[in-house]
Design a protein around this motif. Structure first.
Motif, PDB file in Angstrom:
ATOM      1  N   TYR A 271       0.812  -1.217   0.000  1.00  0.00           N
ATOM      2  CA  TYR A 271       0.000   0.000   0.000  1.00  0.00           C
ATOM      3  C   TYR A 271       0.846   1.269   0.000  1.00  0.00           C
ATOM      4  O   TYR A 271       0.394   2.333   0.401  1.00  0.00           O
ATOM      5  CB  TYR A 271      -0.986   0.042   1.192  1.00  0.00           C
ATOM      6  CG  TYR A 271      -1.742  -1.238   1.407  1.00  0.00           C
ATOM      7  CD1 TYR A 271      -2.686  -1.667   0.486  1.00  0.00           C
ATOM      8  CD2 TYR A 271      -1.503  -2.028   2.517  1.00  0.00           C
ATOM      9  CE1 TYR A 271      -3.379  -2.858   0.669  1.00  0.00           C
ATOM     10  CE2 TYR A 271      -2.199  -3.218   2.710  1.00  0.00           C
ATOM     11  CZ  TYR A 271      -3.124  -3.620   1.785  1.00  0.00           C
ATOM     12  OH  TYR A 271      -3.806  -4.783   1.970  1.00  0.00           O
ATOM     13  N   SER A 272       2.124   1.164  -0.432  1.00  0.00           N
ATOM     14  CA  SER A 272       3.023   2.307  -0.348  1.00  0.00           C
ATOM     15  C   SER A 272       3.003   3.205  -1.576  1.00  0.00           C
ATOM     16  O   SER A 272       3.454   4.340  -1.507  1.00  0.00           O
ATOM     17  CB  SER A 272       4.454   1.833  -0.084  1.00  0.00           C
ATOM     18  OG  SER A 272       4.911   1.068  -1.191  1.00  0.00           O
ATOM     19  N   THR A 273       2.477   2.731  -2.697  1.00  0.00           N
ATOM     20  CA  THR A 273       2.463   3.572  -3.889  1.00  0.00           C
ATOM     21  C   THR A 273       1.060   4.109  -4.122  1.00  0.00           C
ATOM     22  O   THR A 273       0.061   3.546  -3.641  1.00  0.00           O
ATOM     23  CB  THR A 273       2.904   2.790  -5.141  1.00  0.00           C
ATOM     24  OG1 THR A 273       1.885   1.852  -5.496  1.00  0.00           O
ATOM     25  CG2 THR A 273       4.228   2.071  -4.925  1.00  0.00           C
ATOM     26  N   GLU A 274       0.992   5.185  -4.886  1.00  0.00           N
ATOM     27  CA  GLU A 274      -0.307   5.766  -5.217  1.00  0.00           C
ATOM     28  C   GLU A 274      -1.167   4.757  -5.977  1.00  0.00           C
ATOM     29  O   GLU A 274      -2.368   4.634  -5.743  1.00  0.00           O
ATOM     30  CB  GLU A 274      -0.127   7.051  -6.026  1.00  0.00           C
ATOM     31  CG  GLU A 274      -1.409   7.812  -6.236  1.00  0.00           C
ATOM     32  CD  GLU A 274      -2.111   8.212  -4.938  1.00  0.00           C
ATOM     33  OE1 GLU A 274      -3.360   8.171  -4.913  1.00  0.00           O
ATOM     34  OE2 GLU A 274      -1.417   8.542  -3.951  1.00  0.00           O
ATOM     35  N   GLY A 275      -0.560   3.982  -6.909  1.00  0.00           N
ATOM     36  CA  GLY A 275      -1.302   2.975  -7.656  1.00  0.00           C
ATOM     37  C   GLY A 275      -1.892   1.910  -6.751  1.00  0.00           C
ATOM     38  O   GLY A 275      -3.037   1.487  -6.946  1.00  0.00           O
ATOM     39  N   GLN A 276      -1.126   1.462  -5.760  1.00  0.00           N
ATOM     40  CA  GLN A 276      -1.633   0.466  -4.816  1.00  0.00           C
ATOM     41  C   GLN A 276      -2.788   1.037  -4.003  1.00  0.00           C
ATOM     42  O   GLN A 276      -3.801   0.364  -3.788  1.00  0.00           O
ATOM     43  CB  GLN A 276      -0.499  -0.011  -3.907  1.00  0.00           C
ATOM     44  CG  GLN A 276       0.542  -0.822  -4.651  1.00  0.00           C
ATOM     45  CD  GLN A 276       1.819  -1.025  -3.852  1.00  0.00           C
ATOM     46  OE1 GLN A 276       2.117  -0.292  -2.905  1.00  0.00           O
ATOM     47  NE2 GLN A 276       2.597  -2.035  -4.255  1.00  0.00           N
TER      48      GLN A 276
END
Length: 160
Positions: A129-134
């Motif tokens: 959950y660390s990226t904007e896409g995730q």
């Protein structure tokens, strides 16, 4: 040590549930049925009592034992699917004849057992959950009942 296996308490209908699961999930079968002896509370003598099931090779014990305890969403079985066709198939099969769709890929079948029907890609799409896409993929999932792989992937990419 013996084997660790789930044990599910049903008010009634455990044998019907086991037969249904064996018909829907590949590599599954009812392996044993024990009838109730005299004196079992809430179960008639000779009625189905303990049902042993192999669910995709995993042993599970189902028990008909009256209404003292109830199944709920605190325990669920996960069906990890290869593609959208499998997601659709298991979702439709498990919600048929009185099952209830839930949020985020969860459902409750007509026997009261909770399931999560999820694509294998979910772990990759969500990561940590660390990226904007995730984060977008997770947010998209929260708007769904049955999971839509293409929509989750589009959200991950930022497409509308």
């Amino acid at each position: 040590m013996g084997i660790v296996k789930p044990h599910l308490w049903f008010a009634e209908g455990a044998e019907k549930a086991a037969e249904f699961y064996a018909s829907v999930i590949p590599n599954s079968r009812v392996t044993n049925l024990v009838t109730a002896p005299a004196g079992v509370p809430d179960v008639a003598e000779g009625a189905p009592f303990i049902v042993d099931l192999e669910l995709d090779g995993m042993p599970i014990e189902l028990l008909n034992a009256g209404p003292a305890f109830r199944l709920d969403e605190a325990f669920s079985l996960i069906v990890e699917c290869d593609d959208q066709e499998q997601v659709d198939h298991y979702w439709e099969s498990l919600t048929a004849d009185g099952g209830k769709p839930g949020q985020c890929g969860w459902l409750t079948d007509r026997f009261g057992v909770s399931w999560q029907v999820i694509p294998k890609q979910l772990a990759e799409l969500f990561g940590d959950y660390s990226t904007e896409g995730q984060r977008r993929a997770v947010a998209a999932m929260f708007t769904m009942q049955k999971l839509d792989i293409a929509a989750l992937e589009a959200a991950s990419r930022g497409a509308s």
